[in-house]
Scaffold this active site. Structure first.
Site, PDB file in Angstrom:
ATOM      1  N   ASP A 139       3.168 -12.461   1.952  1.00 27.52           N
ATOM      2  CA  ASP A 139       2.487 -13.378   1.412  1.00 27.52           C
ATOM      3  C   ASP A 139       3.081 -14.776   1.622  1.00 27.52           C
ATOM      4  O   ASP A 139       2.268 -15.964   1.058  1.00 27.52           O
ATOM      5  CB  ASP A 139       2.543 -13.060  -0.043  1.00 27.52           C
ATOM      6  N   HIS A 181       7.571  -7.383   8.096  1.00 26.72           N
ATOM      7  CA  HIS A 181       6.303  -7.038   8.177  1.00 26.72           C
ATOM      8  C   HIS A 181       5.320  -8.028   8.451  1.00 26.72           C
ATOM      9  O   HIS A 181       4.173  -7.907   8.056  1.00 26.72           O
ATOM     10  CB  HIS A 181       6.099  -6.159   6.871  1.00 26.72           C
TER      11      HIS A 181
HETATM   12  P1  NAD Z   1       6.265  -1.577  -3.485  1.00 22.28           P
HETATM   13  O1  NAD Z   1       4.867  -1.807  -4.192  1.00 22.28           O
HETATM   14  O2  NAD Z   1       6.579  -0.018  -2.785  1.00 22.28           O
HETATM   15  O3  NAD Z   1       7.236  -1.569  -4.658  1.00 22.28           O
HETATM   16  C1  NAD Z   1       7.426  -2.750  -5.596  1.00 22.28           C
HETATM   17  C2  NAD Z   1       8.645  -2.468  -6.481  1.00 22.28           C
HETATM   18  O4  NAD Z   1       8.625  -3.379  -7.350  1.00 22.28           O
HETATM   19  C3  NAD Z   1       8.258  -1.183  -7.420  1.00 22.28           C
HETATM   20  O5  NAD Z   1       9.343  -0.530  -7.386  1.00 22.28           O
HETATM   21  C4  NAD Z   1       8.122  -1.950  -8.849  1.00 22.28           C
HETATM   22  O6  NAD Z   1       8.680  -1.054  -9.772  1.00 22.28           O
HETATM   23  C5  NAD Z   1       9.021  -2.916  -8.605  1.00 22.28           C
HETATM   24  N1  NAD Z   1       8.214  -4.181  -9.621  1.00 22.28           N
HETATM   25  C6  NAD Z   1       7.024  -4.706  -9.564  1.00 22.28           C
HETATM   26  N2  NAD Z   1       7.082  -5.797 -10.369  1.00 22.28           N
HETATM   27  C7  NAD Z   1       8.230  -6.096 -10.917  1.00 22.28           C
HETATM   28  C8  NAD Z   1       8.710  -6.737 -11.805  1.00 22.28           C
HETATM   29  N3  NAD Z   1       7.996  -8.035 -12.124  1.00 22.28           N
HETATM   30  N4  NAD Z   1      10.097  -6.703 -12.124  1.00 22.28           N
HETATM   31  C9  NAD Z   1      10.710  -5.886 -11.572  1.00 22.28           C
HETATM   32  N5  NAD Z   1      10.323  -5.088 -10.734  1.00 22.28           N
HETATM   33  C10 NAD Z   1       8.972  -4.859 -10.286  1.00 22.28           C
HETATM   34  O7  NAD Z   1       6.718  -2.630  -2.651  1.00 22.28           O
HETATM   35  P2  NAD Z   1       7.652  -2.421  -1.375  1.00 22.28           P
HETATM   36  O8  NAD Z   1       8.913  -1.672  -1.438  1.00 22.28           O
HETATM   37  O9  NAD Z   1       7.526  -3.930  -0.875  1.00 22.28           O
HETATM   38  O10 NAD Z   1       6.884  -1.806  -0.258  1.00 22.28           O
HETATM   39  C11 NAD Z   1       5.463  -1.759   0.129  1.00 22.28           C
HETATM   40  C12 NAD Z   1       5.162  -2.394   1.178  1.00 22.28           C
HETATM   41  O11 NAD Z   1       3.866  -3.094   0.598  1.00 22.28           O
HETATM   42  C13 NAD Z   1       5.816  -3.280   2.154  1.00 22.28           C
HETATM   43  O12 NAD Z   1       5.932  -2.885   3.220  1.00 22.28           O
HETATM   44  C14 NAD Z   1       5.261  -4.558   1.575  1.00 22.28           C
HETATM   45  O13 NAD Z   1       4.842  -5.107   3.202  1.00 22.28           O
HETATM   46  C15 NAD Z   1       3.987  -4.295   1.423  1.00 22.28           C
HETATM   47  N6  NAD Z   1       3.211  -5.246   0.393  1.00 22.28           N
HETATM   48  C16 NAD Z   1       3.271  -6.519   0.162  1.00 22.28           C
HETATM   49  C17 NAD Z   1       2.956  -7.478  -0.744  1.00 22.28           C
HETATM   50  C18 NAD Z   1       3.140  -8.831  -0.788  1.00 22.28           C
HETATM   51  O14 NAD Z   1       3.308  -9.597   0.322  1.00 22.28           O
HETATM   52  N7  NAD Z   1       3.182  -9.394  -1.939  1.00 22.28           N
HETATM   53  C19 NAD Z   1       2.279  -6.865  -1.735  1.00 22.28           C
HETATM   54  C20 NAD Z   1       1.909  -5.349  -1.952  1.00 22.28           C
HETATM   55  C21 NAD Z   1       2.267  -4.770  -0.714  1.00 22.28           C
END
Ligand code: NAD
Length: 258
Positions: A111, A128
């Site tokens: 992002d 990524h």
């Molecule tokens: P994930 O979605 O698997 O996990 C997110 C983790 O963050 C969860 O374990 C959740 O419990 C925790 N979490 C969420 N909000 C929180 C908060 N406010 N406080 C504390 N904990 C919080 O994410 P990941 O491990 O990054 O893997 C998923 C894949 O998704 C990655 O490869 C990434 O590239 C992609 N992705 C990226 C974005 C982005 O760029 N913002 C968004 C969604 C998915």
């Protein structure tokens, strides 16, 4: 056995101490650091992602029809996230980088919010890729999304590069090879750190989740900040089970570590 803290006050004290004591800190961030900016993570149910899931690389490459569907989902997602701005967690990391406490930010996020919060691009390792622009898969030239979108909407075709190559967002889709240079940089930053802060990642997506594992194998301490359990809790030294913003809020302020 890891120490598990659920009190935010205890977390502030412990984190301050450990950050002050460490010599080389690497942050490893996931989608969870951006949820407080309004960008859903992948683990939450019924989000814009579940309605517009990313298309795997082999399907994207297989036909113009799937490429068009991929662009439609991309622009739909962009519309839902157009107001997303860095939050307190991003700013705390930026502050710690500026204060020379964090030396590298290894992120799975696409992002661009770490850079938007003020972390210099040279300190960010995007495993990524980046979803804020596109690239030609043939000649690697950069394409701005606004231009890609204009062409897509005007022609109802998946836009091609002048070289004839396929244009794709500059992200690493499921099934696409990892970027070699970023992987090398992440490897080096991991081996250099004596403390890794894994923030907002479920730690299930590999090879990215291999970096916290490597940090531990190399005798670094691992601190996980996540409101839920993660796949690597068993190897962590300290787990802070609370919201990222509330945990990192004091570090966004300059005087906290002095
Ligand atoms: P994930 O979605 O698997 O996990 C997110 C983790 O963050 C969860 O374990 C959740 O419990 C925790 N979490 C969420 N909000 C929180 C908060 N406010 N406080 C504390 N904990 C919080 O994410 P990941 O491990 O990054 O893997 C998923 C894949 O998704 C990655 O490869 C990434 O590239 C992609 N992705 C990226 C974005 C982005 O760029 N913002 C968004 C969604 C998915």
């Amino acid at each position: 056995m890891p120490i598990i803290l659920t009190s935010v006050e205890d977390a502030h004290k412990e984190l301050s101490k450990r950050i002050a004591d460490a010599e080389h800190i690497a942050a490893f961030t996931g989608a969870g650091i951006s949820t407080e900016s309004g960008i859903p993570d992948f683990r939450s149910k019924d989000t814009a992602w579940t309605r517009n899931p990313p298309i795997p690389f082999n399907e994207f490459m297989a036909s113009e029809k799937t490429r068009m569907e991929s662009w439609r989902r991309k622009f739909t997602m962009d519309d839902t996230m157009k107001d997303a701005a860095p939050n307190i967690g991003h700013y705390a990391i930026a502050r710690l980088v500026a204060d020379n406490r964090i030396h590298a930010v290894i992120t799975q996020n696409i992002d661009g919010l770490h850079e938007a919060s003020g972390v210099p691009a040279a300190k960010i390792i995007e495993l990524h890729g980046n979803g804020t622009y596109a690239k030609c898969l043939g000649c690697d030239v950069r394409h701005e999304l606004s231009a890609v979108r204009r062409k897509f909407e005007a022609s109802n075709r998946a836009p091609a590069c002048l070289c004839g190559g396929i244009i794709k967002t500059a992200t690493i889709a499921f099934g696409q090879s990892m970027p070699e240079q970023q992987m090398r940089r992440a490897h080096a930053a991991t081996l250099q750190c004596d403390l890794m802060l894994a923030i907002g990642s479920s730690l299930v997506v590999y090879p990215a989740a291999g970096f916290p594992v490597l940090a531990k194998e190399n005798d670094a301490d691992l601190i996980i900040i996540n409101r839920e359990e993660t796949a690597l809790d068993s190897i962590a030294d300290l787990i802070i089970r609370a919201g990222i913003g509330e945990v990192l809020e004091p570090f966004a302020k300059r005087d906290r570590l002095n």
